[in-house]
Scaffold this active site. Structure first.
Site, PDB file in Angstrom:
ATOM      1  N   TYR A 153      40.053  34.595  41.927  1.00  0.00           N
ATOM      2  CA  TYR A 153      40.984  35.726  41.843  1.00  0.00           C
ATOM      3  C   TYR A 153      41.563  35.853  40.431  1.00  0.00           C
ATOM      4  O   TYR A 153      41.636  36.945  39.868  1.00  0.00           O
ATOM      5  CB  TYR A 153      42.088  35.502  42.867  1.00  0.00           C
ATOM      6  CG  TYR A 153      43.104  36.605  43.002  1.00  0.00           C
ATOM      7  CD1 TYR A 153      42.789  37.798  43.637  1.00  0.00           C
ATOM      8  CD2 TYR A 153      44.401  36.439  42.525  1.00  0.00           C
ATOM      9  CE1 TYR A 153      43.733  38.803  43.789  1.00  0.00           C
ATOM     10  CE2 TYR A 153      45.360  37.424  42.666  1.00  0.00           C
ATOM     11  CZ  TYR A 153      45.024  38.614  43.308  1.00  0.00           C
ATOM     12  OH  TYR A 153      45.963  39.592  43.454  1.00  0.00           O
ATOM     13  N   LYS A 157      41.095  39.022  37.988  1.00  0.00           N
ATOM     14  CA  LYS A 157      42.287  39.773  37.594  1.00  0.00           C
ATOM     15  C   LYS A 157      42.505  39.753  36.088  1.00  0.00           C
ATOM     16  O   LYS A 157      43.003  40.724  35.515  1.00  0.00           O
ATOM     17  CB  LYS A 157      43.510  39.217  38.328  1.00  0.00           C
ATOM     18  CG  LYS A 157      43.548  39.575  39.813  1.00  0.00           C
ATOM     19  CD  LYS A 157      43.414  41.070  40.048  1.00  0.00           C
ATOM     20  CE  LYS A 157      43.713  41.484  41.463  1.00  0.00           C
ATOM     21  NZ  LYS A 157      43.493  42.936  41.682  1.00  0.00           N
TER      22      LYS A 157
END
Length: 294
Positions: A153, A157
């Site tokens: 993640y 991101k």
């Protein structure tokens, strides 16, 4: 007052949480909204229509370019333009890096990074032809600062910032502005990660006003807006002035001068990769008693 009358907006992952809040906020200020979600997008459309707004649902998986193309085609068939894209769709598959499978790493990258790229790529020719576009990418504190158990993640991101920087440069001449939101919110993705008292404060509705400004006609470009619980802040990337090693360019020289290399005095934002290249090359030329025509 910031309004979006006659504007068409697409919000991905808008069936709940932040996406739902963004979609409702846009519609309340006059936008016609494509509510994208793999789950219950229709209920958000019903909310918008009950309040007198205009919306349509689409269940495209953003990691599937063909499905995204169909969503853009349907929006164009109905309204003839697309002015705003908010890339919000996302999932979590948290594990420490040692225990994570590469399939789980790849899936997160596919949804967050490739999903955003698919949507941006599909609307890009529409926005260029219009001479107008407003795009928001969604990053996270995990991507900007790191978070234990979120290597997949966090990597995806962090990529939002790189994508924003390039799209900002390439879209400027066509009045396409691109920004990044880094929210901290109480959503389905975070409900098991945050204490109840914090969740009560971190409601999506406290973040959406910042997004609405980013996609407004006079909004900025190339801005990382961090937001949560009514606080808004700008995250910026700086480079120190650095220290030039002359003659003795060795690992030992780097270690010896580490304090000077990392000294924050005079640090600055660089506007593109070549600004960094120019900085280094001009300094080297000057040290050798010469100049560069650059």
């Amino acid at each position: 007052m910031i309004r979006f009358d006659d504007r068409v907006a697409i919000v991905t992952g808008a069936g709940a949480g932040l996406g739902r809040s963004h979609a409702l906020g846009l519609a309340a200020r006059g936008a016609q909204v494509v509510v994208n979600d793999l789950g219950d997008a229709q209920s958000v459309v019903a909310e918008i229509e009950a309040a007198g707004g205009a919306a349509m649902a689409h269940s495209a998986d953003v990691s599937d370019a063909d499905q995204v193309a169909d969503m853009i085609a349907q929006a164009m068939d109905r309204w003839g333009r697309i002015d705003i894209l908010i890339n919000n769709a996302g999932i979590l598959r948290d594990k420490t890096f040692a225990k994570m499978t590469l399939d789980d790493f790849r899936k997160i990258v596919d949804v967050h990074l490739m999903g955003s790229a698919n949507c941006c790529h599909a609307v890009w020719p529409v926005m260029r032809a219009q001479g107008y576009g407003r795009i928001v990418l969604t990053s996270s504190g995990s991507g900007l600062y790191g978070n234990f158990g979120q290597s997949n993640y966090g990597a995806a991101k962090a990529a939002m910032v790189g994508l924003m920087n390039v799209l900002h440069l390439e879209g400027a001449r066509d009045n396409i502005r691109v920004n990044t939101l880094a929210p901290t919110a109480a959503t389905q993705m975070t409900e098991n990660l945050l204490p109840e008292a914090a969740l009560a404060l971190l409601q999506p509705e406290t973040i959406t006003p910042g997004v609405l400004y980013l996609v407004s006609e006079d909004g900025p470009s190339r801005t990382i807006l961090s937001a949560g619980a009514g606080t808004f802040a700008q995250t910026r990337i700086f480079e120190t002035q650095g220290y030039m090693l002359e003659g003795d360019i060795t690992p030992e020289a780097v270690a010896k001068n580490w304090h000077a290399i990392t000294d924050a005095t005079g640090q600055e934002e660089l506007q593109d990769a070549f600004a960094q290249t120019r900085k280094y090359a001009l300094r080297a030329a000057k040290a050798k008693g010469g100049t560069l025509d650059w």
